[in-house]
Scaffold this active site. Structure first.
Site, mmCIF file in Angstrom:
data_model
loop_
_atom_site.group_PDB
_atom_site.id
_atom_site.type_symbol
_atom_site.label_atom_id
_atom_site.label_comp_id
_atom_site.label_asym_id
_atom_site.label_seq_id
_atom_site.Cartn_x
_atom_site.Cartn_y
_atom_site.Cartn_z
ATOM 1 N N LYS A 26 1.581 2.760 0.992
ATOM 2 C CA LYS A 26 0.845 3.260 0.004
ATOM 3 C C LYS A 26 1.579 5.221 -0.069
ATOM 4 C CE LYS A 26 -0.622 1.188 -1.753
ATOM 5 N NZ LYS A 26 -0.429 -0.016 -2.053
ATOM 6 N N SER A 27 2.480 5.431 -0.080
ATOM 7 C CA SER A 27 3.129 6.633 -0.541
ATOM 8 C C SER A 27 3.802 6.571 -1.183
ATOM 9 C CB SER A 27 3.830 7.137 1.213
ATOM 10 O OG SER A 27 3.499 6.832 2.239
ATOM 11 N N GLY A 28 4.226 5.586 -2.607
ATOM 12 C CA GLY A 28 5.473 5.547 -3.356
ATOM 13 C C GLY A 28 5.828 4.886 -3.725
ATOM 14 N N THR A 29 5.288 4.387 -3.083
ATOM 15 C CA THR A 29 6.853 2.879 -3.244
ATOM 16 C C THR A 29 7.285 2.163 -4.201
ATOM 17 O OG1 THR A 29 6.099 2.373 -1.104
ATOM 18 C CG2 THR A 29 7.495 0.596 -2.382
ATOM 19 N N TRP A 53 6.000 3.321 -7.716
ATOM 20 C CA TRP A 53 6.488 4.627 -8.608
ATOM 21 C C TRP A 53 8.377 5.014 -7.996
ATOM 22 C CZ3 TRP A 53 4.427 10.246 -8.246
ATOM 23 C CH2 TRP A 53 5.031 11.176 -9.158
ATOM 24 N N HIS A 78 9.787 -0.775 4.512
ATOM 25 C CA HIS A 78 8.747 0.116 4.822
ATOM 26 C C HIS A 78 9.268 0.805 6.605
ATOM 27 C CE1 HIS A 78 5.830 0.160 1.966
ATOM 28 N NE2 HIS A 78 6.272 -1.047 1.999
ATOM 29 N N LYS A 135 -5.193 4.545 -8.798
ATOM 30 C CA LYS A 135 -5.448 6.032 -10.017
ATOM 31 C C LYS A 135 -4.563 6.863 -10.052
ATOM 32 C CE LYS A 135 -10.242 7.357 -8.900
ATOM 33 N NZ LYS A 135 -11.217 8.358 -8.345
HETATM 34 P P1 A3P Z 1 -3.386 5.277 -5.277
HETATM 35 O O1 A3P Z 1 -3.762 4.488 -3.967
HETATM 36 O O2 A3P Z 1 -4.178 6.254 -4.448
HETATM 37 O O3 A3P Z 1 -3.775 5.101 -6.804
HETATM 38 P P2 A3P Z 1 2.664 2.127 -3.306
HETATM 39 O O4 A3P Z 1 3.393 1.769 -4.145
HETATM 40 O O5 A3P Z 1 3.703 2.601 -1.680
HETATM 41 O O6 A3P Z 1 2.249 0.997 -3.023
HETATM 42 O O7 A3P Z 1 1.617 3.038 -3.511
HETATM 43 C C1 A3P Z 1 0.234 3.016 -4.191
HETATM 44 C C2 A3P Z 1 -0.161 4.557 -4.894
HETATM 45 O O8 A3P Z 1 0.988 4.530 -5.726
HETATM 46 C C3 A3P Z 1 -1.267 4.558 -5.222
HETATM 47 O O9 A3P Z 1 -2.579 4.724 -5.020
HETATM 48 C C4 A3P Z 1 -0.956 3.600 -6.860
HETATM 49 O O10 A3P Z 1 -1.510 4.167 -7.407
HETATM 50 C C5 A3P Z 1 0.341 4.891 -6.534
HETATM 51 N N1 A3P Z 1 1.072 4.738 -7.864
HETATM 52 C C6 A3P Z 1 1.432 3.526 -8.248
HETATM 53 N N2 A3P Z 1 2.663 3.904 -9.217
HETATM 54 C C7 A3P Z 1 2.530 5.226 -9.490
HETATM 55 C C8 A3P Z 1 3.013 5.589 -10.677
HETATM 56 N N3 A3P Z 1 3.885 4.878 -11.707
HETATM 57 N N4 A3P Z 1 3.228 7.091 -10.798
HETATM 58 C C9 A3P Z 1 1.819 7.627 -9.459
HETATM 59 N N5 A3P Z 1 1.523 7.201 -9.360
HETATM 60 C C10 A3P Z 1 1.461 5.698 -8.614
#
Ligand code: A3P
Length: 309
Positions: free
Chosen positions: A57-60, A62, A120, A276
């Site tokens: 949940k830190s930007g994986t 993306w 992770h 979000k």
């Molecule tokens: P939120 O729950 O705060 O919206 P991971 O990919 O590590 O599982 O993290 C998921 C988090 O990254 C979620 O945050 C998600 O909405 C956000 N996320 C997913 N894709 C993204 C993107 N392309 N750009 C920015 N944030 C993104």
């Protein structure tokens, strides 16, 4: 630990699971013990590999989309990108969830180079070949408050629990502060990679979600240089950095049909990876006292490390 907690401590004999060879102090979902041990034993990193390492949940998602697009920009044009029809987790497999869930020797030879994998795992339990080979590691981390909120919603959306009774936010928060989260403690995860990049910045690129949100194009450029695929002046003039940034943007990926439906590893909704995508959403979910508790913890844990959040 309560009977409702969903994670087991590696060294917690009370639940009968002891894996001392992985070291102490890491919380893992039980289903991942075997895949992690298998990948540690069998995965052979190559010098051209790119390994994306992230606390959940830190930007994986993306980082996967960006790195895949950067490394493959000469293979697929933007309008033909596989990202338009495949979830980023399909294109960049996790060692523990996808590559080694039940296979000791998955077919990894025919994957086009550079191969991109993700995990992770904490730095200290990575397969040795990742730390020892010339492959590159990119780490992305996120403000703990936002990571916690993101993770809580992910649990709810996917009903990741051992029993039918949902955990309350303050219960999960308390566990988080104790380090109990998949791949927790959160702070140790970050510190492991932070210290590793201080020792070897050529090997490890350390990024922050918040910095990417502020200026993604400059990070696209930085990632490309780090993995040895720098953009030419011509590509920059053609707006390639911005095109990749747009392709991988939250709004674009979230609204793709493939990410609105379907499941990852059978039970995780693809849509749950796109909630979000904001910085600072914690303020809508946590009290000032909760924030203060985490901020104090963060300050204490990162004291004298040079890592600031
Ligand atoms: P939120 O729950 O705060 O919206 P991971 O990919 O590590 O599982 O993290 C998921 C988090 O990254 C979620 O945050 C998600 O909405 C956000 N996320 C997913 N894709 C993204 C993107 N392309 N750009 C920015 N944030 C993104």
């Amino acid at each position: 630990m309560t009977s409702r907690s969903c994670f087991r401590h590696l060294n917690n004999t009370r639940v009968g699971i002891v894996v001392p060879s992985l070291g102490e102090g890491i919380w893992l979902p039980v289903m991942l013990f075997r895949p992690i041990l298998t990948s540690r034993k069998h995965f052979k990193a190559e010098s051209t590999d790119i390994i994306l390492t992230i606390m959940p949940k830190s930007g994986t998602t993306w980082l996967k989309a960006l790195t895949f697009s950067i490394a493959n920009r000469n293979v697929f044009s933007i309008d033909q990108s596989p990202l338009l029809t495949s979830n980023p987790h399909t294109l960049v497999p996790f060692l523990e969830y996808t590559v080694y869930p039940d296979l000791e020797n998955p077919e990894l030879e025919n994957i086009p180079r550079p191969r991109i994998f993700s995990t992770h795992m904490h730095f200290k339990i990575l397969p040795d070949s990742i730390r020892e080979s010339g492959c590159r590691i990119i780490y992305i981390c996120r403000n703990p408050l936002d990571q916690f909120v993101s993770h809580y919603h992910f649990i709810l959306q996917n009903k990741i629990e051992n029993d039918a009774v949902p955990l309350e936010l303050d219960e999960v928060f308390d566990m988080f502060c104790q380090g109990i989260q998949p791949f927790g403690p959160f702070w140790d995860h970050m510190l492991g990679y932070w210290n590793a990049q201080l020792k070897n910045p050529q090997k490890l690129l350390f990024l922050k979600y918040e910095d990417l949100k502020q200026d993604v194009s400059s990070h696209v450029k930085q990632i490309a240089e780090f993995i040895g695929f720098p953009f030419s002046a011509e590509e920059e003039n053609q707006g390639m950095l911005e095109q990749i940034s747009r392709l991988c943007s939250f709004e674009n990926l979230k609204n793709l049909k493939v990410n609105k439906s379907g499941y990852f590893i059978g039970s995780i909704k693809n849509s749950s990876f796109f909630r979000k995508g904001e910085v600072g959403d914690w303020i809508n979910h946590l009290t000032p006292a909760m924030a203060e508790r985490v901020n104090n913890l963060t300050e204490t844990k990162f004291q004298s490390s040079g890592l600031v959040f």
